[in-house]
Scaffold this active site. Structure first.
Site, PDB file in Angstrom:
ATOM      1  N   GLY A  84     -32.001 -41.965 -51.317  1.00 40.07           N
ATOM      2  CA  GLY A  84     -31.258 -41.893 -52.567  1.00 40.07           C
ATOM      3  C   GLY A  84     -30.812 -40.480 -52.860  1.00 40.07           C
ATOM      4  O   GLY A  84     -31.071 -39.558 -52.099  1.00 40.07           O
ATOM      5  N   GLU A 132     -29.073 -39.979 -44.828  1.00 45.31           N
ATOM      6  CA  GLU A 132     -30.477 -39.600 -44.706  1.00 45.31           C
ATOM      7  C   GLU A 132     -31.226 -40.345 -43.608  1.00 45.31           C
ATOM      8  O   GLU A 132     -32.221 -39.836 -43.096  1.00 45.31           O
ATOM      9  CB  GLU A 132     -31.185 -39.799 -46.048  1.00 45.31           C
ATOM     10  N   GLU A 145     -38.465 -37.425 -41.432  1.00 40.58           N
ATOM     11  CA  GLU A 145     -38.905 -38.618 -40.716  1.00 40.58           C
ATOM     12  C   GLU A 145     -38.423 -39.833 -41.501  1.00 40.58           C
ATOM     13  O   GLU A 145     -38.415 -39.817 -42.737  1.00 40.58           O
ATOM     14  CB  GLU A 145     -40.431 -38.620 -40.613  1.00 40.58           C
TER      15      GLU A 145
END
Length: 149
Positions: A46, A66, A121
């Protein structure tokens, strides 16, 4: 420079109201996609919407940037705001987020990979095996995401 950076040059560290999105991405086995951020905390993808961008488009963009995954249909979970969400960043900037939360099972493409910038990660977790360093605000959102399903 971006919109928020331009505002900060004018108002300094004073509190802002910022609109953002959070997206719970769930795979075919019911696991949640979480990302580990630079601060070591895990959360859902987000971020802040850009000028002229819809919250849905921002959610899709943030997930792709992302985590490398492309998502389609988003289902609204809710809108979260209030003083309990107040943020003071390490540089002193303050803001009160208004977070529009979505959930999706519609993974339409891409390859799961951390961007190496905001995300160190990215992987899927079952609800019973969530990581220790889960962002406390995300814990509350996770309850909402599971209720929505």
């Amino acid at each position: 420079m971006g919109y928020i950076e331009d505002l900060r040059r004018v108002i300094g560290h004073q509190p802002l109201i910022l609109v953002g999105v959070a997206v719970a991405v769930i795979n075919e086995t019911g696991e949640f996609l979480l990302q580990k951020r630079q601060d070591g905390k895990w959360g859902v993808p987000g971020g802040i919407i850009e000028l002229g961008e819809s919250t849905e488009d921002a959610g899709r963009r943030e997930v792709l940037e992302e985590t490398g995954l492309e998502i389609g249909k988003l289902n609204l979970v809710g809108v979260f705001s209030g003083k309990e969400h107040h943020v003071i960043l390490p540089n002193g900037d303050e803001f009160f987020p208004v977070t529009v939360a979505y959930v999706t099972r519609d993974i339409i493409g891409g390859v799961l990979q951390a961007d190496g910038d905001e995300t160190t990660e990215a992987r899927f977790f079952s609800v019973n095996e969530l990581p220790e360093n889960l962002n406390p605000l995300i814990k509350n959102l996770m309850k909402q995401f599971t209720v929505t399903l």
